[in-house]
Design a protein around this motif. Structure first.
Motif, PDB file in Angstrom:
ATOM      1  N   ASP A  54      37.808 -41.354  -7.811  1.00  0.00           N
ATOM      2  CA  ASP A  54      38.640 -42.399  -7.212  1.00  0.00           C
ATOM      3  C   ASP A  54      37.835 -43.109  -6.132  1.00  0.00           C
ATOM      4  N   GLN A  55      37.634 -44.397  -6.293  1.00  0.00           N
ATOM      5  CA  GLN A  55      36.817 -45.127  -5.324  1.00  0.00           C
ATOM      6  C   GLN A  55      37.520 -45.343  -3.986  1.00  0.00           C
ATOM      7  N   ARG A  56      38.803 -45.037  -3.917  1.00  0.00           N
ATOM      8  CA  ARG A  56      39.466 -45.007  -2.614  1.00  0.00           C
ATOM      9  C   ARG A  56      39.021 -43.768  -1.829  1.00  0.00           C
ATOM     10  N   VAL A  57      38.625 -42.733  -2.553  1.00  0.00           N
ATOM     11  CA  VAL A  57      38.205 -41.478  -1.929  1.00  0.00           C
ATOM     12  C   VAL A  57      36.709 -41.497  -1.653  1.00  0.00           C
ATOM     13  N   ILE A  58      35.935 -41.774  -2.664  1.00  0.00           N
ATOM     14  CA  ILE A  58      34.479 -41.900  -2.548  1.00  0.00           C
ATOM     15  C   ILE A  58      34.120 -43.308  -2.993  1.00  0.00           C
ATOM     16  N   ASP A  59      33.727 -44.154  -2.054  1.00  0.00           N
ATOM     17  CA  ASP A  59      33.554 -45.568  -2.390  1.00  0.00           C
ATOM     18  C   ASP A  59      32.115 -45.956  -2.726  1.00  0.00           C
ATOM     19  N   TYR A  60      31.266 -44.980  -3.045  1.00  0.00           N
ATOM     20  CA  TYR A  60      29.906 -45.301  -3.448  1.00  0.00           C
ATOM     21  C   TYR A  60      29.928 -46.001  -4.812  1.00  0.00           C
ATOM     22  N   PRO A  61      28.965 -46.857  -5.116  1.00  0.00           N
ATOM     23  CA  PRO A  61      28.908 -47.505  -6.437  1.00  0.00           C
ATOM     24  C   PRO A  61      28.896 -46.462  -7.550  1.00  0.00           C
ATOM     25  N   ALA A 159      46.381 -44.000   4.954  1.00  0.00           N
ATOM     26  CA  ALA A 159      44.931 -44.047   4.783  1.00  0.00           C
ATOM     27  C   ALA A 159      44.664 -44.596   3.391  1.00  0.00           C
ATOM     28  N   GLY A 160      43.552 -45.282   3.250  1.00  0.00           N
ATOM     29  CA  GLY A 160      43.201 -45.806   1.945  1.00  0.00           C
ATOM     30  C   GLY A 160      43.076 -44.713   0.902  1.00  0.00           C
ATOM     31  N   ALA A 161      42.587 -43.529   1.326  1.00  0.00           N
ATOM     32  CA  ALA A 161      42.342 -42.433   0.390  1.00  0.00           C
ATOM     33  C   ALA A 161      43.585 -41.600   0.104  1.00  0.00           C
ATOM     34  N   TYR A 221      43.775 -32.859  11.663  1.00  0.00           N
ATOM     35  CA  TYR A 221      44.099 -33.841  10.625  1.00  0.00           C
ATOM     36  C   TYR A 221      42.991 -33.867   9.582  1.00  0.00           C
ATOM     37  N   HIS A 222      43.346 -34.202   8.363  1.00  0.00           N
ATOM     38  CA  HIS A 222      42.307 -34.361   7.344  1.00  0.00           C
ATOM     39  C   HIS A 222      41.367 -35.480   7.771  1.00  0.00           C
ATOM     40  N   GLY A 223      40.077 -35.265   7.580  1.00  0.00           N
ATOM     41  CA  GLY A 223      39.110 -36.247   8.036  1.00  0.00           C
ATOM     42  C   GLY A 223      38.837 -37.351   7.029  1.00  0.00           C
ATOM     43  N   MET A 224      38.022 -38.291   7.446  1.00  0.00           N
ATOM     44  CA  MET A 224      37.520 -39.367   6.581  1.00  0.00           C
ATOM     45  C   MET A 224      36.221 -39.878   7.200  1.00  0.00           C
ATOM     46  N   PRO A 225      35.369 -40.520   6.409  1.00  0.00           N
ATOM     47  CA  PRO A 225      34.149 -41.085   6.985  1.00  0.00           C
ATOM     48  C   PRO A 225      34.473 -42.051   8.127  1.00  0.00           C
ATOM     49  N   LYS A 226      33.707 -41.978   9.206  1.00  0.00           N
ATOM     50  CA  LYS A 226      33.922 -42.863  10.343  1.00  0.00           C
ATOM     51  C   LYS A 226      33.799 -44.324   9.924  1.00  0.00           C
ATOM     52  N   ARG A 227      32.996 -44.566   8.906  1.00  0.00           N
ATOM     53  CA  ARG A 227      32.799 -45.925   8.393  1.00  0.00           C
ATOM     54  C   ARG A 227      34.128 -46.560   7.974  1.00  0.00           C
ATOM     55  N   TYR A 228      35.056 -45.758   7.439  1.00  0.00           N
ATOM     56  CA  TYR A 228      36.343 -46.299   7.008  1.00  0.00           C
ATOM     57  C   TYR A 228      37.125 -46.843   8.204  1.00  0.00           C
ATOM     58  N   LEU A 229      37.055 -46.127   9.333  1.00  0.00           N
ATOM     59  CA  LEU A 229      37.691 -46.612  10.558  1.00  0.00           C
ATOM     60  C   LEU A 229      37.096 -47.950  10.961  1.00  0.00           C
ATOM     61  N   MET A 230      35.776 -48.061  10.911  1.00  0.00           N
ATOM     62  CA  MET A 230      35.109 -49.299  11.298  1.00  0.00           C
ATOM     63  C   MET A 230      35.461 -50.456  10.354  1.00  0.00           C
ATOM     64  N   GLN A 231      35.852 -50.111   9.125  1.00  0.00           N
ATOM     65  CA  GLN A 231      36.234 -51.138   8.149  1.00  0.00           C
ATOM     66  C   GLN A 231      37.702 -51.548   8.274  1.00  0.00           C
ATOM     67  N   GLY A 232      38.437 -50.888   9.179  1.00  0.00           N
ATOM     68  CA  GLY A 232      39.808 -51.304   9.444  1.00  0.00           C
ATOM     69  C   GLY A 232      40.899 -50.354   9.018  1.00  0.00           C
ATOM     70  N   ASP A 233      40.547 -49.164   8.504  1.00  0.00           N
ATOM     71  CA  ASP A 233      41.576 -48.203   8.121  1.00  0.00           C
ATOM     72  C   ASP A 233      42.268 -47.688   9.390  1.00  0.00           C
ATOM     73  N   PRO A 234      43.611 -47.717   9.451  1.00  0.00           N
ATOM     74  CA  PRO A 234      44.321 -47.362  10.690  1.00  0.00           C
ATOM     75  C   PRO A 234      44.557 -45.867  10.872  1.00  0.00           C
ATOM     76  N   TYR A 235      44.096 -45.048   9.949  1.00  0.00           N
ATOM     77  CA  TYR A 235      44.435 -43.623   9.943  1.00  0.00           C
ATOM     78  C   TYR A 235      44.110 -42.928  11.261  1.00  0.00           C
ATOM     79  N   HIS A 236      42.899 -43.117  11.764  1.00  0.00           N
ATOM     80  CA  HIS A 236      42.476 -42.451  12.991  1.00  0.00           C
ATOM     81  C   HIS A 236      43.426 -42.756  14.143  1.00  0.00           C
ATOM     82  N   LEU A 271      35.108 -38.680  11.014  1.00  0.00           N
ATOM     83  CA  LEU A 271      35.850 -38.739  12.274  1.00  0.00           C
ATOM     84  C   LEU A 271      35.642 -37.444  13.048  1.00  0.00           C
ATOM     85  N   ARG A 272      35.416 -37.569  14.335  1.00  0.00           N
ATOM     86  CA  ARG A 272      35.175 -36.413  15.193  1.00  0.00           C
ATOM     87  C   ARG A 272      36.272 -36.293  16.253  1.00  0.00           C
ATOM     88  N   PRO A 273      36.386 -35.080  16.836  1.00  0.00           N
ATOM     89  CA  PRO A 273      35.585 -33.873  16.621  1.00  0.00           C
ATOM     90  C   PRO A 273      35.975 -33.141  15.336  1.00  0.00           C
TER      91      PRO A 273
END
Length: 353
Positions: A54-61, A159-161, A221-236, A271-273
């Motif tokens: 699922d590219q919502r979970v792992i968004d690599y090409p 969250a997107g994922a 909380y379940h984590g996600m790549p920090k990059r998703y936050l920077m892209q606008g995901d409101p989860y954090h 997302l940290r810690p």
């Protein structure tokens, strides 16, 4: 649960050869993440392949990710994940705890909705990955006469994922229908007073059973790549707000509660810690008695029963911690069903009042 037993009839004034039509109802479809059918290799591989593709979970090409996933990760990971699932498996019902709990939640929600709306509604559940699939349940609801469906992802936080990919599967299922029902999805309920109160009560009840109050409550909380936050995901931000509202509802100081993130996967920063590291640091700081709660999960699952209660607990104890208390998810507790019922009632307005 889903009841398609009512007889279909011919519409009034329709010709004799017109297809029969079921009495109209409103469907309430609860959705959770999913579960493998079994903890053995091939069911685990099928489940993980669907989830991690699922590219919502792992968004690599896909051209880069799929060879790595299919040829390397899925040759080994099903064994490790299968062992983790086996350690928490409901052997009596031969299913994962998530399946058992989600079914129990659905049965209690069906009772609550029946009391409010009678035969005007039907309630069922689906899984984003694995079985029962979203497509199969949407199809069954439509066949049973649901001309309106309220889709309820069981994720307090967006969250997107999680929420987004569940909604994706719902709308993809609708795309295959000849006669589409009207459809709604719920907003995240991470800051709803009923949800915060249900969380607070679970903490209060857990603390009341302990000999000594924990030094701190870790909201993991379940984590996600920090990059998703920077892209606008409101989860954090939503997770942080839940912790703050829970602290305020409990009347605690800032030092009594903290926010962390678990389930890190892959090489990039998340997302940290990180929960697994933070609990060890707490032990080294002298906080030898901690409690952990997982507000982002509506039902206990592999991430709570195995990861928190085993891996994260071990990290704390190995760093010198003494007392580790896991506070279960809200699951099918009455306060949780009541909170979700209110969310659903609000979202049915205009359809059922």
């Amino acid at each position: 649960m889903l009841d398609a037993s009512q007889n279909a009839t011919h519409p009034s004034n329709a010709p004799a050869d017109h297809p029969t039509v079921k009495p109209e109802k409103v469907g309430i479809l609860l959705a959770n993440l999913g579960t493998p059918d079994h903890y053995s290799y091939w069911p685990m591989r099928r489940y993980l392949s669907e989830f991690l593709s699922d590219q919502r979970v792992i968004d690599y090409p896909a051209w880069k990710w799929q060879p790595l996933l299919q040829l390397i990760i899925l040759t080994k990971r099903p064994f490790a994940s299968g062992a983790a699932y086996k350690s928490i498996w409901n052997h009596e019902k031969n299913e994962s705890p998530l399946m058992t709990i989600t079914r129990d939640q659905t049965e209690k929600m069906a009772e609550a909705m029946q009391a409010l709306y009678g035969d005007q509604v039907m309630v069922d559940f689906c899984m984003r990955y694995g079985n029962p699939s979203t497509h199969s349940k949407v199809e069954a609801m439509i066949a049973a006469g649901c001309r309106k469906i309220l889709f309820v992802p069981l994720y307090p936080h967006y969250a997107g994922a999680t929420s987004a990919t569940a909604n994706d599967a719902f709308f993809q299922a609708l795309m295959k229908q000849t006669w589409q029902p009207a459809a709604r999805t719920i907003e995240p309920y991470f800051d709803r007073p009923e949800y915060i109160d249900a969380l607070a009560r679970s903490v209060e009840e857990a603390y009341a059973k302990l000999d000594k109050k924990p030094d701190i409550l870790v909201c993991s909380y379940h984590g996600m790549p920090k990059r998703y936050l920077m892209q606008g995901d409101p989860y954090h931000c939503q997770c942080q707000k839940t912790t703050r509202l829970l602290k305020e509802r409990l009347g605690w100081a800032d030092t009594d509660i903290t926010t962390t993130f678990q389930s890190v996967f892959g090489p990039e920063e998340w997302l940290r810690p990180y929960t697994v590291e933070h609990v060890a640091e707490l032990a080294r700081q002298g906080k030898k008695n901690i409690a952990v709660i997982a507000p982002a999960f509506s039902a206990d699952c592999i991430e709570t029963l195995e990861e928190i209660n085993e891996e994260i607990c071990e990290s704390f104890e190995h760093a010198g911690g003494d007392v580790f208390t896991y506070i279960p998810c809200l699951n099918d507790q009455a306060t949780h069903i009541d909170a979700l019922s209110q969310v659903i009632r609000d979202n049915l307005k205009g359809w059922l009042d």
